[in-house]
Design an enzyme around this catalytic site. Structure first.
Site, PDB file in Angstrom:
ATOM      1  N   SER A  78     -48.353  64.286 -57.144  1.00  0.00           N
ATOM      2  CA  SER A  78     -48.566  63.948 -56.764  1.00  0.00           C
ATOM      3  C   SER A  78     -49.047  62.240 -57.586  1.00  0.00           C
ATOM      4  O   SER A  78     -49.813  62.582 -58.889  1.00  0.00           O
ATOM      5  CB  SER A  78     -49.636  63.692 -55.435  1.00  0.00           C
ATOM      6  OG  SER A  78     -48.801  62.317 -55.242  1.00  0.00           O
TER       7      SER A  78
ATOM      8  N   TYR B  82     -57.670  63.823 -51.401  1.00  0.00           N
ATOM      9  CA  TYR B  82     -55.900  64.269 -51.765  1.00  0.00           C
ATOM     10  C   TYR B  82     -55.791  64.132 -53.207  1.00  0.00           C
ATOM     11  O   TYR B  82     -54.734  65.011 -53.481  1.00  0.00           O
ATOM     12  CB  TYR B  82     -55.221  63.986 -50.951  1.00  0.00           C
ATOM     13  CG  TYR B  82     -53.767  63.483 -50.720  1.00  0.00           C
ATOM     14  CD1 TYR B  82     -52.863  64.801 -50.679  1.00  0.00           C
ATOM     15  CD2 TYR B  82     -53.406  62.914 -51.936  1.00  0.00           C
ATOM     16  CE1 TYR B  82     -51.537  65.048 -50.894  1.00  0.00           C
ATOM     17  CE2 TYR B  82     -51.720  63.537 -52.222  1.00  0.00           C
ATOM     18  CZ  TYR B  82     -50.676  64.130 -51.580  1.00  0.00           C
ATOM     19  OH  TYR B  82     -49.824  64.358 -51.560  1.00  0.00           O
TER      20      TYR B  82
END
Length: 320
Positions: free
Chosen positions: A193, A208
């Site tokens: 990500s 996250y």
């Protein structure tokens, strides 16, 4: 360069000559970097993934990027092992793929990555035994329902982030890797990500982002460990993609659809250990590196606070 230019340079002070030389080197370096980017982004041919093996395993294939990968791999002629938690959705996506690519063989495995993985990993090992799984797409993952301060993250979400994003990817890789080592070929793609690599920080999504930083380092280490075994390990670093997890409904130039991202991603498999396949994302990455980190931190914090406010409002309406 003619003699008059040389004479002119010789007549300049040493510091002027030094700056001229350094400027020329910098310009040459940037020009070469740009040409390399153009080649790998637009001109470099994709690898024939069937050379790795005739089967590909995809986790989280029922929606978003995982579903996009499943269709693109079937388009390339690979058979599929689809691993997800919902048997009905697995059947739906299997039927969709076979309706479009009738020759594709598909096996489905039900695994709840948020639960006890031991039985699920055992089912994966039993299913792929004897199959030449040459490509592994570790796509399964979750994020926050909306932006939250770290102290607001409940125990359930915290456990799911670790179990799905970290343990799931690690254990599926551990299950598939021995077969690749035995056959001395394979390609592993782990979906990272931009929140962990492109941005200097991702406030209100701390856990996250941290799990995706793990994926990046995990991928790089395996790339070095197993390159000699003919196994190419890669961490792909998308920015925003129009998926349910990102809560973005419409695609745009800088926000591709999941299928648009997957099409771009296929061309990069087997090359660099870390990449951003969708080229507008790589432009944003370059621009982000030219901005002071403190400025990006301030912008990102403000952006995430807005998301948090909307999420809290939505939660309050549910309780009314």
């Amino acid at each position: 360069m003619d003699l008059s230019c040389l004479e002119h340079l010789k007549s300049q002070p040493f510091w002027v000559l030094l700056l001229t030389i350094l400027g020329s080197i910098s310009l040459l370096k940037n020009s070469i970097s740009f040409l390399i980017w153009v080649y790998v982004t637009f001109l470099r041919p994709a690898k024939n993934l069937k050379k790795y093996g005739s089967w590909a395993l995809v986790t989280g294939p029922t929606d978003g990027i995982g579903k996009g990968f499943a269709f693109q791999l079937a388009r390339k002629g690979l058979n599929l092992v689809l691993v997800g938690r919902n048997p009905n959705k697995l059947k739906e996506v299997s039927d969709e793929i076979q309706a479009k690519f009738g020759k594709t063989q598909i096996k489905t495995i039900v695994v709840d990555f948020s639960g006890d993985l031991s039985e699920g990993i055992k089912r994966i090992e039993e299913t792929i035994d004897g199959l030449d799984v040459g490509v592994l797409i570790n796509n399964v993952g979750i994020s926050y329902p909306y932006a939250k301060f770290f102290h607001e993250v409940d125990e359930g979400l915290l456990n799911d982030l670790f179990k799905i994003n970290v343990e799931g990817t690690t254990k599926v890789t551990q299950a598939v890797l021995p077969g690749m080592i035995k056959r001395k070929k394979g390609a592993i793609v782990n979906i990272g990500s931009g929140s962990a690599i492109v941005l200097p920080s991702d406030p209100l999504y701390a856990v996250y982002a941290a799990t995706k930083a793990y994926i990046d380092q995990f991928s790089r280490c395996l790339y070095v460990e197993y390159k000699k075994n003919g196994i190419d390990v890669q961490c792909q670093v998308p920015l925003y993609v129009a998926t349910k997890m990102a809560k973005i409904k419409r695609s745009s130039f800088f926000v591709p659809s999941s299928d648009g991202y997957a099409r771009a991603a296929m061309r990069w498999i087997g090359y660099e250990p870390r990449c951003t396949p969708y080229w507008p994302h790589s432009v944003l990455w370059y621009l982000a590196r030219s901005v002071p980190e403190s400025a990006i931190d301030a912008w990102r914090l403000g952006f995430c606070l807005t998301i948090r406010k909307k999420g809290l409002l939505k939660d309050s309406r549910k309780t009314e």
